[in-house]
Motif scaffolding. Structure first.
Motif, PDB file in Angstrom:
ATOM      1  N   GLY A 116       1.289  -0.980   0.590  1.00 38.50           N
ATOM      2  CA  GLY A 116       0.239  -0.385  -0.283  1.00 38.50           C
ATOM      3  C   GLY A 116       1.139   1.110  -0.556  1.00 38.50           C
ATOM      4  N   ASP A 117       1.971   1.262  -0.326  1.00 39.67           N
ATOM      5  CA  ASP A 117       2.750   2.687   0.165  1.00 39.67           C
ATOM      6  C   ASP A 117       3.263   3.151  -1.080  1.00 39.67           C
ATOM      7  OD1 ASP A 117       4.426   0.559  -0.709  1.00 39.67           O
ATOM      8  OD2 ASP A 117       5.949   1.080   0.641  1.00 39.67           O
ATOM      9  N   GLY A 118       2.939   2.901  -2.590  1.00 44.06           N
ATOM     10  CA  GLY A 118       3.378   3.428  -3.970  1.00 44.06           C
ATOM     11  C   GLY A 118       2.634   4.323  -4.393  1.00 44.06           C
ATOM     12  N   ASN A 147     -11.149  -1.467   4.564  1.00 45.27           N
ATOM     13  CA  ASN A 147     -10.725  -1.920   5.720  1.00 45.27           C
ATOM     14  C   ASN A 147      -9.139  -2.280   5.980  1.00 45.27           C
ATOM     15  OD1 ASN A 147     -10.790  -4.554   4.935  1.00 45.27           O
ATOM     16  ND2 ASN A 147     -12.819  -4.765   5.177  1.00 45.27           N
ATOM     17  N   ARG A 148      -8.942  -2.999   4.742  1.00 49.87           N
ATOM     18  CA  ARG A 148      -7.431  -3.077   5.100  1.00 49.87           C
ATOM     19  C   ARG A 148      -6.250  -2.722   4.375  1.00 49.87           C
ATOM     20  NH1 ARG A 148      -9.208  -4.129   9.741  1.00 49.87           N
ATOM     21  NH2 ARG A 148      -8.738  -6.308  10.265  1.00 49.87           N
ATOM     22  N   VAL A 149      -5.047  -1.947   4.461  1.00 54.50           N
ATOM     23  CA  VAL A 149      -4.038  -1.599   3.724  1.00 54.50           C
ATOM     24  C   VAL A 149      -2.734  -1.989   4.088  1.00 54.50           C
ATOM     25  CG1 VAL A 149      -2.906   0.228   2.685  1.00 54.50           C
ATOM     26  CG2 VAL A 149      -5.001   0.425   3.049  1.00 54.50           C
ATOM     27  N   GLN A 150      -2.628  -3.068   3.446  1.00 53.30           N
ATOM     28  CA  GLN A 150      -0.941  -3.600   3.546  1.00 53.30           C
ATOM     29  C   GLN A 150       0.511  -3.057   3.716  1.00 53.30           C
ATOM     30  OE1 GLN A 150       1.267  -6.023   1.838  1.00 53.30           O
ATOM     31  NE2 GLN A 150       2.761  -6.357   3.807  1.00 53.30           N
ATOM     32  N   SER A 151       1.167  -2.896   4.418  1.00 53.27           N
ATOM     33  CA  SER A 151       2.775  -2.648   4.477  1.00 53.27           C
ATOM     34  C   SER A 151       3.253  -2.867   5.642  1.00 53.27           C
ATOM     35  CB  SER A 151       2.490  -0.638   4.170  1.00 53.27           C
ATOM     36  OG  SER A 151       4.089  -0.434   3.370  1.00 53.27           O
ATOM     37  N   ARG A 152       4.280  -3.929   5.144  1.00 52.89           N
ATOM     38  CA  ARG A 152       4.561  -4.020   5.923  1.00 52.89           C
ATOM     39  C   ARG A 152       6.073  -2.758   7.030  1.00 52.89           C
ATOM     40  NH1 ARG A 152       4.649  -9.460   3.686  1.00 52.89           N
ATOM     41  NH2 ARG A 152       4.315 -10.663   6.046  1.00 52.89           N
ATOM     42  N   LEU A 158      -0.377   5.925  10.232  1.00 51.56           N
ATOM     43  CA  LEU A 158      -1.426   6.695   9.116  1.00 51.56           C
ATOM     44  C   LEU A 158      -1.556   6.292   8.162  1.00 51.56           C
ATOM     45  CD1 LEU A 158      -2.562   9.359  11.404  1.00 51.56           C
ATOM     46  CD2 LEU A 158      -4.017   7.153  11.458  1.00 51.56           C
ATOM     47  N   ILE A 159      -2.508   5.905   6.704  1.00 46.72           N
ATOM     48  CA  ILE A 159      -2.157   5.985   5.925  1.00 46.72           C
ATOM     49  C   ILE A 159      -1.360   7.759   5.362  1.00 46.72           C
ATOM     50  CG2 ILE A 159      -3.565   5.975   3.171  1.00 46.72           C
ATOM     51  CD1 ILE A 159      -4.447   3.909   4.981  1.00 46.72           C
ATOM     52  N   THR A 160      -2.220   8.273   6.099  1.00 46.03           N
ATOM     53  CA  THR A 160      -2.087  10.250   5.572  1.00 46.03           C
ATOM     54  C   THR A 160      -0.451  10.575   5.826  1.00 46.03           C
ATOM     55  OG1 THR A 160      -2.811  10.700   7.774  1.00 46.03           O
ATOM     56  CG2 THR A 160      -4.290  10.919   6.272  1.00 46.03           C
ATOM     57  N   GLU A 161       0.435   9.599   6.853  1.00 43.10           N
ATOM     58  CA  GLU A 161       1.693  10.179   6.839  1.00 43.10           C
ATOM     59  C   GLU A 161       2.511   9.561   5.918  1.00 43.10           C
ATOM     60  OE1 GLU A 161       3.829   8.987  11.134  1.00 43.10           O
ATOM     61  OE2 GLU A 161       1.349   7.856  10.709  1.00 43.10           O
ATOM     62  N   VAL A 162       2.051   9.335   5.324  1.00 40.90           N
ATOM     63  CA  VAL A 162       2.608   7.974   3.473  1.00 40.90           C
ATOM     64  C   VAL A 162       1.945   8.697   2.183  1.00 40.90           C
ATOM     65  CG1 VAL A 162       3.462   5.905   2.304  1.00 40.90           C
ATOM     66  CG2 VAL A 162       3.288   6.260   4.998  1.00 40.90           C
ATOM     67  N   HIS A 163       0.868   9.093   2.488  1.00 37.65           N
ATOM     68  CA  HIS A 163      -0.729   9.890   1.297  1.00 37.65           C
ATOM     69  C   HIS A 163      -0.975  10.640   1.639  1.00 37.65           C
ATOM     70  CE1 HIS A 163       0.569   6.189  -1.230  1.00 37.65           C
ATOM     71  NE2 HIS A 163       0.071   5.270   0.226  1.00 37.65           N
ATOM     72  N   GLN A 164      -0.044  12.084   1.142  1.00 34.64           N
ATOM     73  CA  GLN A 164      -0.711  13.402   1.721  1.00 34.64           C
ATOM     74  C   GLN A 164      -2.429  13.621   1.220  1.00 34.64           C
ATOM     75  OE1 GLN A 164       2.627  15.023   1.015  1.00 34.64           O
ATOM     76  NE2 GLN A 164       3.708  15.866   3.372  1.00 34.64           N
ATOM     77  N   GLY A 165      -3.127  14.497   2.129  1.00 27.56           N
ATOM     78  CA  GLY A 165      -3.836  14.960   1.183  1.00 27.56           C
ATOM     79  C   GLY A 165      -4.588  14.166   1.439  1.00 27.56           C
ATOM     80  N   MET A 166      -5.060  13.453   2.102  1.00 25.23           N
ATOM     81  CA  MET A 166      -6.438  13.007   2.681  1.00 25.23           C
ATOM     82  C   MET A 166      -6.724  12.775   4.370  1.00 25.23           C
ATOM     83  SD  MET A 166      -5.953   8.724   0.931  1.00 25.23           S
ATOM     84  CE  MET A 166      -4.879   9.117   0.790  1.00 25.23           C
ATOM     85  N   GLU A 167      -6.244  13.706   4.751  1.00 28.37           N
ATOM     86  CA  GLU A 167      -6.765  14.232   6.052  1.00 28.37           C
ATOM     87  C   GLU A 167      -7.829  14.091   6.411  1.00 28.37           C
ATOM     88  OE1 GLU A 167      -3.583  15.458   4.489  1.00 28.37           O
ATOM     89  OE2 GLU A 167      -2.433  14.214   5.741  1.00 28.37           O
ATOM     90  N   GLY A 168      -8.494  13.879   7.433  1.00 26.79           N
ATOM     91  CA  GLY A 168     -10.075  13.947   6.962  1.00 26.79           C
ATOM     92  C   GLY A 168     -10.740  13.006   7.134  1.00 26.79           C
ATOM     93  N   GLU A 169     -10.241  12.150   5.619  1.00 28.02           N
ATOM     94  CA  GLU A 169     -11.428  11.217   5.197  1.00 28.02           C
ATOM     95  C   GLU A 169     -10.929  10.219   5.452  1.00 28.02           C
ATOM     96  OE1 GLU A 169     -10.980  12.229   0.552  1.00 28.02           O
ATOM     97  OE2 GLU A 169      -9.607  13.903   0.915  1.00 28.02           O
ATOM     98  N   THR A 170      -9.630  10.561   6.056  1.00 31.53           N
ATOM     99  CA  THR A 170      -9.243   8.124   6.496  1.00 31.53           C
ATOM    100  C   THR A 170      -8.548   8.427   7.801  1.00 31.53           C
ATOM    101  OG1 THR A 170      -8.690   5.977   5.895  1.00 31.53           O
ATOM    102  CG2 THR A 170      -7.502   8.147   4.358  1.00 31.53           C
ATOM    103  N   THR A 183      -1.186  -1.763   7.815  1.00 36.12           N
ATOM    104  CA  THR A 183      -1.216  -3.240   8.959  1.00 36.12           C
ATOM    105  C   THR A 183       0.127  -3.886   7.867  1.00 36.12           C
ATOM    106  OG1 THR A 183      -2.324  -4.592   7.504  1.00 36.12           O
ATOM    107  CG2 THR A 183      -3.494  -3.948   9.498  1.00 36.12           C
ATOM    108  N   ALA A 184       0.624  -5.284   9.165  1.00 34.67           N
ATOM    109  CA  ALA A 184       1.880  -5.497   8.688  1.00 34.67           C
ATOM    110  C   ALA A 184       1.191  -7.114   7.907  1.00 34.67           C
ATOM    111  CB  ALA A 184       2.333  -6.844   9.619  1.00 34.67           C
TER     112      ALA A 184
END
Length: 323
Positions: A9-11, A30-35, A41-53, A58-59
């Motif tokens: 989930g990180d690309g 409900n699941r985004v995997q990236s060891r 938080l997903i928003t730490e890697v994919h910016q611009g989604m604050e407030g949306e998710t 998860t590993a």
């Protein structure tokens, strides 16, 4: 609701998938995997989604809890994963790598180009191989010709893609600096998408055996693909326009236009725009797509919609960036 998960989930492609799926009216992501990013938080890697998710990476992902899983791993990882695990009955898999794009007795994935395989995709398919980004643009530019048995001379193709490139892995700051104000050629005449392009064209025109001479380039812009292709063509441009409009008449994302399209016409959309012109005896085709959407994540959601019996445009009503 369709319960969806993402593996790898990180690309770039995964980031676009997350944006599409969290706003899709029929999907619960409900699941985004990236060891690598487990617990973040997903928003730490994919910016611009604050407030949306507020999802965290998860590993691992429990496939039993999902209806569909999108595989965004680098090439080779998906085939190894599913060779060593039990796939739950009814789980639908959409793989964005090139592991299963070439038809083989060794797997039962269907090539996920909706403009060619929509009928197959809506009739019980559970495994889809999402096409490559260059392949998507080139195939859409050629499908009507193959359907009408008009590919009978060498095809010369030049295409340039944004530095998001394969849409699998994000670029480092050093790589981004190198891409800026730069253009480079890579894998000329030997690109890995040529076999799937040939397979697709031969599906519609079994006699097709002409050379595909393809020069891919990477540009200094972030996203988008512009393809120019030319070949000898003894048919008038008016006849060709009718052939193309007839082929794409009931498809929602591909359009024939009267002017040479620009990348900004399609960036941030799931559209493909195609322009046809004759120069002497040659047909010149220009086609543009967003490599991360129509060439990856958007096409994956399009395929998901078809697998679950939804209208193909659901969740894909996107606006281009024209300024």
């Amino acid at each position: 609701m369709i319960r969806a998960g993402i593996l790898g989930g990180d690309g770039f492609a995964a980031g676009e998938l997350i944006r599409l799926l969290i706003n899709h009216p029929d999907v619960e992501l409900n699941r985004v995997q990236s060891r690598l990013h487990e617990g973040k938080l997903i928003t730490e890697v994919h910016q611009g989604m604050e407030g949306e998710t507020y999802l965290r990476f998860t590993a691992d992902v429990n496939l039993e809890e999902l209806d569909v899983v999108f595989c965004c791993y680098p090439h080779g990882h998906t085939s190894r994963l599913f060779a060593n695990c039990t796939i739950p009955k009814g789980l639908k898999i959409i793989d964005l790598s090139r592991d299963f794009r070439i038809e083989s007795e060794d797997h039962d994935f269907v090539y996920g180009l909706p403009e060619m395989n929509r009928k197959r995709l809506v009739h019980g398919v559970t495994k889809v191989a999402n096409p490559g980004s260059f392949a998507t643009a080139i195939e859409l530019a050629m499908l009507p010709l193959a359907k009408n048995l008009l590919l009978n001379s060498p095809i010369h193709i030049t295409a340039i893609t944004g530095f998001s490139g394969s849409a699998v892995e994000k670029s480092s700051p050093d790589q981004l600096a190198w891409h800026r104000d730069n253009v480079s050629i890579y894998q000329p005449l030997a690109h890995q998408h040529i076999p799937e392009i040939r397979q697709t064209l031969q599906t519609l025109q079994s006699t097709f055996n002409s050379e595909i001479e393809f020069i891919p380039m990477r540009g200094s812009f972030a996203r988008g693909i512009l393809v120019t292709a030319y070949m000898e063509m003894p048919v008038s441009v008016d006849q060709l326009r009718n052939i193309y409009e007839d082929y794409y008449a009931d498809h929602s994302f591909t359009f024939i236009v009267d002017r040479r399209p620009d990348l900004k016409d399609v960036v941030n959309t799931n559209k493909c725009l195609i322009h046809l012109e004759k120069v002497g005896t040659k047909l010149l085709i220009t086609a543009v797509i967003d490599n991360i959407l129509k060439g990856a994540a958007g096409q994956a959601v399009h395929n998901m919609n078809l697998l679950f019996g939804l209208h193909e445009k659901v969740g894909l009503a996107l606006k281009s960036s024209t300024i």
